[in-house]
Enzyme design. Structure first.
Site, PDB file in Angstrom:
ATOM      1  N   GLY A   1       0.694  -5.255   0.623  1.00 53.59           N
ATOM      2  CA  GLY A   1      -0.359  -5.511  -0.361  1.00 53.59           C
ATOM      3  C   GLY A   1       0.179  -6.176  -1.627  1.00 53.59           C
ATOM      4  O   GLY A   1      -0.555  -6.904  -2.300  1.00 53.59           O
TER       5      GLY A   1
ATOM      6  N   GLU B   1       3.958  -4.878   7.474  1.00 56.38           N
ATOM      7  CA  GLU B   1       3.042  -3.854   8.019  1.00 56.38           C
ATOM      8  C   GLU B   1       3.293  -3.583   9.497  1.00 56.38           C
ATOM      9  O   GLU B   1       3.098  -2.469   9.979  1.00 56.38           O
ATOM     10  CB  GLU B   1       1.582  -4.298   7.822  1.00 56.38           C
TER      11      GLU B   1
ATOM     12  N   ALA C   1       0.843  -1.204   0.000  1.00 57.50           N
ATOM     13  CA  ALA C   1       0.000   0.000   0.000  1.00 57.50           C
ATOM     14  C   ALA C   1       0.871   1.244   0.000  1.00 57.50           C
ATOM     15  O   ALA C   1       1.963   1.246   0.569  1.00 57.50           O
ATOM     16  CB  ALA C   1      -0.891  -0.013   1.230  1.00 57.50           C
TER      17      ALA C   1
ATOM     18  N   GLU D   1       0.302  -9.700  -0.725  1.00 59.78           N
ATOM     19  CA  GLU D   1      -1.086 -10.181  -0.643  1.00 59.78           C
ATOM     20  C   GLU D   1      -1.659 -10.417  -2.046  1.00 59.78           C
ATOM     21  O   GLU D   1      -2.465 -11.322  -2.255  1.00 59.78           O
ATOM     22  CB  GLU D   1      -1.945  -9.193   0.162  1.00 59.78           C
TER      23      GLU D   1
HETATM   24  N1  CAA Z   1       4.503   3.485  -0.262  1.00 60.28           N
HETATM   25  C1  CAA Z   1       4.906   4.682  -0.732  1.00 60.28           C
HETATM   26  N2  CAA Z   1       6.142   4.922  -1.220  1.00 60.28           N
HETATM   27  C2  CAA Z   1       7.020   3.891  -1.202  1.00 60.28           C
HETATM   28  C3  CAA Z   1       6.658   2.606  -0.716  1.00 60.28           C
HETATM   29  C4  CAA Z   1       5.327   2.418  -0.226  1.00 60.28           C
HETATM   30  N3  CAA Z   1       4.887   1.248   0.205  1.00 60.28           N
HETATM   31  N4  CAA Z   1       7.746   1.803  -0.834  1.00 60.28           N
HETATM   32  C5  CAA Z   1       8.722   2.546  -1.368  1.00 60.28           C
HETATM   33  N5  CAA Z   1       8.289   3.799  -1.595  1.00 60.28           N
HETATM   34  C6  CAA Z   1       9.040   4.941  -2.144  1.00 60.28           C
HETATM   35  C7  CAA Z   1      10.047   5.466  -1.148  1.00 60.28           C
HETATM   36  O1  CAA Z   1       9.434   6.338  -0.229  1.00 60.28           O
HETATM   37  C8  CAA Z   1      11.031   6.160  -2.066  1.00 60.28           C
HETATM   38  O2  CAA Z   1      10.495   7.404  -2.440  1.00 60.28           O
HETATM   39  P1  CAA Z   1      11.412   8.743  -2.406  1.00 60.28           P
HETATM   40  O3  CAA Z   1      12.437   8.502  -3.511  1.00 60.28           O
HETATM   41  O4  CAA Z   1      10.449   9.826  -2.723  1.00 60.28           O
HETATM   42  O5  CAA Z   1      12.043   8.787  -1.060  1.00 60.28           O
HETATM   43  C9  CAA Z   1      11.040   5.260  -3.302  1.00 60.28           C
HETATM   44  O6  CAA Z   1       9.832   4.491  -3.245  1.00 60.28           O
HETATM   45  C10 CAA Z   1      12.186   4.268  -3.314  1.00 60.28           C
HETATM   46  O7  CAA Z   1      12.189   3.599  -2.085  1.00 60.28           O
HETATM   47  P2  CAA Z   1      13.543   3.334  -1.262  1.00 60.28           P
HETATM   48  O8  CAA Z   1      14.503   4.444  -1.462  1.00 60.28           O
HETATM   49  O9  CAA Z   1      13.168   2.984   0.129  1.00 60.28           O
HETATM   50  O10 CAA Z   1      14.067   2.053  -2.088  1.00 60.28           O
HETATM   51  P3  CAA Z   1      14.861   0.782  -1.564  1.00 60.28           P
HETATM   52  O11 CAA Z   1      15.091  -0.052  -2.774  1.00 60.28           O
HETATM   53  O12 CAA Z   1      16.028   1.184  -0.728  1.00 60.28           O
HETATM   54  O13 CAA Z   1      13.828   0.030  -0.550  1.00 60.28           O
HETATM   55  C11 CAA Z   1      11.712  -0.991   0.041  1.00 60.28           C
HETATM   56  C12 CAA Z   1      12.667  -0.520  -1.077  1.00 60.28           C
HETATM   57  C13 CAA Z   1      12.353  -2.128   0.850  1.00 60.28           C
HETATM   58  C14 CAA Z   1      10.453  -1.478  -0.672  1.00 60.28           C
HETATM   59  C15 CAA Z   1      11.407   0.177   1.004  1.00 60.28           C
HETATM   60  O14 CAA Z   1      11.048   1.306   0.228  1.00 60.28           O
HETATM   61  C16 CAA Z   1      10.289  -0.124   1.945  1.00 60.28           C
HETATM   62  O15 CAA Z   1      10.501  -0.729   2.986  1.00 60.28           O
HETATM   63  N6  CAA Z   1       9.045   0.313   1.588  1.00 60.28           N
HETATM   64  C17 CAA Z   1       7.885   0.124   2.446  1.00 60.28           C
HETATM   65  C18 CAA Z   1       7.346  -1.288   2.327  1.00 60.28           C
HETATM   66  C19 CAA Z   1       6.145  -1.507   3.221  1.00 60.28           C
HETATM   67  O16 CAA Z   1       6.173  -1.216   4.405  1.00 60.28           O
HETATM   68  N7  CAA Z   1       5.060  -2.036   2.627  1.00 60.28           N
HETATM   69  C20 CAA Z   1       3.824  -2.295   3.339  1.00 60.28           C
HETATM   70  C21 CAA Z   1       2.926  -1.108   3.229  1.00 60.28           C
HETATM   71  S1  CAA Z   1       1.442  -1.272   4.214  1.00 60.28           S
HETATM   72  C22 CAA Z   1       0.426  -2.322   3.328  1.00 60.28           C
HETATM   73  O17 CAA Z   1       0.758  -2.797   2.287  1.00 60.28           O
HETATM   74  C23 CAA Z   1      -0.967  -2.727   3.813  1.00 60.28           C
HETATM   75  C24 CAA Z   1      -1.556  -1.989   4.948  1.00 60.28           C
HETATM   76  O18 CAA Z   1      -0.953  -1.428   5.787  1.00 60.28           O
HETATM   77  C25 CAA Z   1      -2.995  -2.002   5.056  1.00 60.28           C
END
Ligand code: CAA
Length: 254
Positions: free
Chosen positions: A107, A130, A64, A110
């Site tokens: 997501g 999450e 998400a 999922e």
């Molecule tokens: N939402 C929004 N933006 C995201 C994102 C997400 N889930 N994942 C990555 N991005 C963005 C980052 O903010 C970054 O943007 P900026 O350049 O503007 O800073 C860009 O994508 C690149 O990300 P990283 O620099 O962090 O890239 P990386 O390769 O070093 O790491 C990653 C990648 C491991 C996916 C890391 O970005 C990360 O941990 N992201 C979050 C993952 C996460 O927590 N997902 C679960 C979300 S919650 C959900 O799905 C369901 C719910 O709660 C109901």
């Protein structure tokens, strides 16, 4: 720029590619709704027999969109538009294959749990992180992950937010098959082509029957399976005739 790209990489196979590389293909509401719209179109298009979902080399989908979360007053998993889009994925009747390179998180993971077959590149990373943002996997993860990999492994993944790589995902049954990095989409399309050559009505019945495992008791689903078996289709007759005549069957979906 559209949030998805829809293309045909093989006859009868439609590929939906997530297209938010700057956000690791995070599931914004727009991306989710465009995916649902493309699936509706694929469902109604008889020439499409299999759909492949994919991302890019860095991410299938990072879950998400966390930046969007703070924009609305209600929890994002409670928004009706999002729920409807997820329902479309959940109820999609044709085979759905995920081709995963890089991250499939939250997501995104999922979504792979809703796919019928999951092909993972060597560099794939699966996880439900999450908990790290004080939430839990609210789009089916708490229910589907334990069914896919067992309770203990699912608890570990969900409670610690730890990621697993492609080979482990394959070992644990989250992914079907592993390919060298960059090879997931080609392999997914190959499998899609094999399925696309089968009777679409038989494939649709297979999907419906196998998914009953998750929603019905064994007694109930076995008796429904027997009822479905009573269906006589043109494709079934064609399959039998082709076998007896030692030729390739031509399935019409009737
Ligand atoms: N939402 C929004 N933006 C995201 C994102 C997400 N889930 N994942 C990555 N991005 C963005 C980052 O903010 C970054 O943007 P900026 O350049 O503007 O800073 C860009 O994508 C690149 O990300 P990283 O620099 O962090 O890239 P990386 O390769 O070093 O790491 C990653 C990648 C491991 C996916 C890391 O970005 C990360 O941990 N992201 C979050 C993952 C996460 O927590 N997902 C679960 C979300 S919650 C959900 O799905 C369901 C719910 O709660 C109901």
């Amino acid at each position: 720029m559209p949030n998805i790209q829809v293309s045909a990489l093989a006859p009868s196979t439609q590929v939906i590619r997530f297209n938010r590389p700057h956000a690791r293909n995070a599931l914004s509401l727009a991306l989710l709704q465009e995916t649902a719209t493309a699936l509706h179109a694929a469902q109604n298009d008889d020439s499409v027999r299999v759909v492949v979902l994919t991302g890019d080399d860095k991410a299938f989908c990072a879950g998400a969109d966390i930046k969007e979360m703070s924009n609305t007053g209600i929890p994002m998993w409670g928004q009706s538009e999002r729920l409807l889009a997820w329902k479309t994925l959940e109820n999609f009747p044709k085979p759905l294959i995920a081709a995963v390179e890089g991250y499939a998180l939250g997501g995104g993971c999922e979504m792979t749990l809703l796919c019928d077959i999951v092909i993972a590149g060597q560099n794939a990373r699966f996880g439900l992180p999450e908990v790290k943002i004080g939430a839990f996997p609210g789009d089916g993860g708490t229910q589907r992950l334990p069914r896919a990999i067992g309770k203990s492994r699912a608890m570990w993944m969900i409670m610690t937010g730890s990621l697993i790589d492609g080979p482990k995902a394959c070992d644990w049954g989250l992914a079907t098959e592993i390919t060298p990095a960059g090879g997931a989409l080609a392999r997914a399309c190959e499998i899609a082509q094999t399925i696309g050559d089968m009777s679409p009505i038989a494939v649709r019945m297979i999907k419906e029957e196998v998914l009953m495992t998750y929603t019905k008791s064994l007694d109930e689903s076995l008796s429904l399976e027997r009822k479905l078996l009573l269906w006589q289709t043109h494709d079934h007759n064609e399959g039998i005739a082709a076998f007896l005549e030692k030729r390739r069957p031509v399935f019409s979906g009737r």
